[in-house]
Design an enzyme around this catalytic site. Structure first.
Site, PDB file in Angstrom:
ATOM      1  N   HIS A 136       0.809  -1.288  -0.034  1.00 55.41           N
ATOM      2  CA  HIS A 136      -0.073  -0.067   0.035  1.00 55.41           C
ATOM      3  C   HIS A 136       0.871   1.280   0.177  1.00 55.41           C
ATOM      4  O   HIS A 136       1.309   1.842   0.990  1.00 55.41           O
ATOM      5  CB  HIS A 136      -1.012  -0.157   1.399  1.00 55.41           C
ATOM      6  CG  HIS A 136      -1.941   1.192   1.201  1.00 55.41           C
ATOM      7  ND1 HIS A 136      -3.345   0.855   1.665  1.00 55.41           N
ATOM      8  CD2 HIS A 136      -2.114   2.167   0.635  1.00 55.41           C
ATOM      9  CE1 HIS A 136      -3.882   1.914   1.524  1.00 55.41           C
ATOM     10  NE2 HIS A 136      -3.173   2.991   0.774  1.00 55.41           N
ATOM     11  N   HIS A 138       1.756   4.848  -1.632  1.00 55.51           N
ATOM     12  CA  HIS A 138       1.503   6.189  -2.435  1.00 55.51           C
ATOM     13  C   HIS A 138       2.860   6.723  -2.708  1.00 55.51           C
ATOM     14  O   HIS A 138       3.747   7.064  -1.902  1.00 55.51           O
ATOM     15  CB  HIS A 138       0.928   7.234  -1.487  1.00 55.51           C
ATOM     16  CG  HIS A 138      -0.618   7.016  -1.000  1.00 55.51           C
ATOM     17  ND1 HIS A 138      -1.372   7.616  -1.322  1.00 55.51           N
ATOM     18  CD2 HIS A 138      -1.005   6.245   0.012  1.00 55.51           C
ATOM     19  CE1 HIS A 138      -2.749   7.244  -0.860  1.00 55.51           C
ATOM     20  NE2 HIS A 138      -2.262   6.156  -0.175  1.00 55.51           N
ATOM     21  N   LYS A 219      -6.733   0.181  -8.669  1.00 58.64           N
ATOM     22  CA  LYS A 219      -7.038   0.460  -7.211  1.00 58.64           C
ATOM     23  C   LYS A 219      -8.290   1.318  -7.584  1.00 58.64           C
ATOM     24  O   LYS A 219      -8.321   2.274  -8.223  1.00 58.64           O
ATOM     25  CB  LYS A 219      -5.959   1.392  -6.776  1.00 58.64           C
ATOM     26  CG  LYS A 219      -6.320   2.246  -5.469  1.00 58.64           C
ATOM     27  CD  LYS A 219      -6.739   1.269  -4.365  1.00 58.64           C
ATOM     28  CE  LYS A 219      -7.137   2.056  -3.088  1.00 58.64           C
ATOM     29  NZ  LYS A 219      -6.183   3.126  -2.618  1.00 58.64           N
ATOM     30  N   HIS A 248     -10.605   1.284  -1.602  1.00 59.25           N
ATOM     31  CA  HIS A 248     -10.860   1.990  -0.537  1.00 59.25           C
ATOM     32  C   HIS A 248     -12.288   2.157  -0.859  1.00 59.25           C
ATOM     33  O   HIS A 248     -12.874   3.032  -1.538  1.00 59.25           O
ATOM     34  CB  HIS A 248      -9.939   3.182  -0.690  1.00 59.25           C
ATOM     35  CG  HIS A 248     -10.152   4.225   0.185  1.00 59.25           C
ATOM     36  ND1 HIS A 248      -9.084   4.779   0.779  1.00 59.25           N
ATOM     37  CD2 HIS A 248     -11.322   4.639   0.337  1.00 59.25           C
ATOM     38  CE1 HIS A 248      -9.505   5.912   1.547  1.00 59.25           C
ATOM     39  NE2 HIS A 248     -10.919   6.066   1.370  1.00 59.25           N
ATOM     40  N   HIS A 322      -6.515  14.074   2.437  1.00 59.26           N
ATOM     41  CA  HIS A 322      -7.461  13.940   1.955  1.00 59.26           C
ATOM     42  C   HIS A 322      -8.046  15.755   1.300  1.00 59.26           C
ATOM     43  O   HIS A 322      -9.426  15.657   1.085  1.00 59.26           O
ATOM     44  CB  HIS A 322      -8.775  12.979   2.253  1.00 59.26           C
ATOM     45  CG  HIS A 322      -8.369  11.660   2.212  1.00 59.26           C
ATOM     46  ND1 HIS A 322      -8.724  10.881   1.255  1.00 59.26           N
ATOM     47  CD2 HIS A 322      -8.027  10.974   3.354  1.00 59.26           C
ATOM     48  CE1 HIS A 322      -8.195   9.721   1.628  1.00 59.26           C
ATOM     49  NE2 HIS A 322      -7.845   9.451   2.883  1.00 59.26           N
TER      50      HIS A 322
END
Length: 568
Positions: A136, A138, A219, A248, A322
């Site tokens: 996982h 980024h 994803k 997600h 976010h």
């Protein structure tokens, strides 16, 4: 006549043997050697006056006659499959044999040949594990890779293009152009890499082109719209092209609830990210999916383990990751809906039960890329302190618990993503992506990391010293430079990209390997982590029950493998 020596003397010379026990770092975890594949009295050891000398433990055999490139002597292998001592022979960047090393012309029972062309790594008194896999990532900045590698991770899988705002929030490398550029960038780094395309689309063409371009997986992320239509489309493409899908889910429950998402998945294989929910997903009950046969549930490390600081730090992390605004009440409510101490506490216990199967980082997007391994063992320690020995344990050790937890960042993510035929365990035929640890530093600081059989980083002292002298810290080694880098590490791509000659098309210097076997697998394939309890979540109190039993534990105020290991 045979000579007898004490266990302590033997362990000091050749490392622990069957029945010996040792502590992992400063945790409460104790492992016991289950068996020893070396031969008493015929052990091989390198050094002045030792065994591996010409005509003694070293034979005259050439590489063409079967001599190994490298032998790791007397290592204590800690793997999901067992905890045992052996010599390990490496050839052509892979694990050729696990057994007894030496000179077959002078010693009995030798199945790993040491010759004039064989290098020796002393494994006596050291623990040998498979390199970790972080599934996982980024890819926000390239500097993550150094932190990850030096912690013992040898494979990173995820998505991104750098500090673009899509990457800051979602693990996607969107589109063929970006995938191509990231595959080319991967040539610079001494680590195995794999990239995820964006899976959010309601028609297949935009997903198929990403898989053909080299995406090893797709994803689905709520920030791009994880609707039932997008879920179904993405899984349909994945089933046709044999790539994994990570999800997600919809925190706000705008397009449905957890039951609707499971219906859209329709029994197909999927890897559910941060299944507890603090990292995102149907609030408050995404954790229910740990009971589904087709779902591979994983955690990200900011909630692992549950400590006195866990809840407090998460709100700020969410606002940044976010792209939320504290001045907007709806944004604050969105963030607060994801942070639930009840589900965070239950997550630790579900890991200990083997209901959660994978631990990863969520690098720089609510996770710490260099702490996957450390936090795994901190969680195992916390659970032993709070829950005691596992019922499955035999003898005065924690072998079953330790094997369960190491599977979470080695073999299980490798199986989930179609890489287990190459990586994930200390097993003959697999890549020699290996990590050596001094027991006192296990889980915190590796002694040495091998990638494709070559040392890429190690604890090293003053380069100007007459001997390697303090201060020691992890530094890059020769395997991390020049052409050796390209020969040691690989990039994982889809079968479609491999068949299309992606390496030649993009003029990649690293080799590429295709993922395979990602579809039709599920929870039952997760080694030592296949438990499927029925989960209930109280929608008002967030209380979690597994098979009717309340799951709760207290946060710890102090952890092992922490500040005392990281003074510099």
């Amino acid at each position: 006549m045979p000579a007898s020596i004490s266990r302590s003397t033997y362990a000091a010379m050749f490392g622990p043997t069957t029945g010996d026990r040792l502590r992992l770092g400063d945790t409460d975890l104790i492992i016991e050697v289950e068996r020893d594949l070396t031969t008493y009295g015929e052990e091989v050891k390198f050094g002045g006056g030792k065994v591996i000398r010409d005509g003694m433990g070293q034979s005259q055999r050439t590489r063409a006659d079967g001599a190994m490139d490298t032998v790791i002597t007397n290592a204590l292998i800690l793997d999901w499959s067992g905890i045992y001592k052996a010599d390990v022979g490496l050839r052509d960047g892979r694990i050729a044999k696990i057994g007894k090393a030496g000179n077959p012309d002078t010693q009995p029972g030798v199945d790993i040949v040491i010759g004039p062309g064989t290098e020796i790594i002393a494994g006596e008194g050291r623990i040998l594990t498979a390199g970790g896999m972080d599934a996982h990532i980024h890819f926000i900045c390239p500097q993550q890779i150094e932190d990850s590698l030096h912690s013992g991770i040898t494979t990173m899988l995820g998505g991104g293009t750098g500090p673009a705002h899509g990457t800051l929030a979602t693990t996607c490398t969107p589109g063929p152009w970006h995938i191509g550029r990231m595959l080319q960038a991967a040539d610079a780094f001494p680590i195995n890499l794999a990239f995820a395309g964006k899976g959010n689309a309601s028609l297949p063409a935009g997903l198929e082109e990403q898989v053909r371009a080299g995406a090893s997986c797709l994803k689905l992320h709520e920030d791009w719209g994880t609707t039932p239509a997008a879920i179904d489309c993405c899984l349909t493409v994945a089933d046709a092209m044999d790539v994994q899908v990570m999800i997600h889910t919809d925190t706000l429950n705008e397009s449905g609830f957890v039951e609707n998402t499971l219906a859209a998945i329709g029994g197909r294989t999927i890897h559910a990210f941060h299944t507890e929910g603090a990292g995102g997903g149907h609030a408050p009950d995404i954790i229910k999916v740990v009971g589904a046969a087709n779902v591979i549930p994983s955690s990200t490390n900011p909630t692992m383990p549950y400590t006195a600081n866990t809840v407090e730090e998460h709100l700020d992390m969410l606002m940044v990751c976010h792209h939320l605004d504290r001045s907007i009440p709806e944004d604050v409510a969105f963030a607060e809906s994801r942070i639930r101490k009840e589900t965070i506490a239950a997550e630790d216990i579900l890991h200990d039960m083997g209901a959660f199967s994978v631990i990863s980082s969520d690098s720089q997007a609510m996770g710490r890329v260099g702490e996957v391994i450390t936090r795994t063992w901190q969680t195992a320690h916390k659970m032993k302190v709070q829950r005691g020995r596992l019922a499955e344990e035999t003898g005065a050790n924690d072998n079953m618990r330790v094997r369960r937890y190491i599977a979470k960042y080695t073999i299980n993510p490798a199986i989930a993503h179609g890489l287990s035929h190459h990586i994930g365990s200390v097993e003959e035929g697999k890549r020699a992506d290996l990590v050596l640890w001094t027991p006192a530093f296990f889980g915190a600081k590796p002694d040495m990391v091998l990638l494709g059989g070559m040392i890429v980083c190690a604890q090293m002292g003053d380069p100007n010293g007459s001997i390697p002298a303090q201060p020691f810290y992890s530094r890059p080694m020769f395997g991390a430079f020049g052409g050796a880098l390209h020969a040691s590490a690989v990039t994982f791509v889809s079968q479609a990209a491999q068949a299309d000659g992606v390496g030649e098309r993009l003029r990649l210097q690293k080799g590429t390997l295709a993922v395979e076997g990602t579809r039709g697998i599920g929870k039952a394939d997760m080694k030592l982590n296949a438990h499927r309890p029925a989960i209930e979540v109280n929608p008002e109190t967030y209380e979690v029950r597994a098979d009717g039993e309340i799951l709760t534990c207290q946060p710890l105020a102090e952890l092992p493998l922490a500040q005392r290991y990281f003074l510099y």
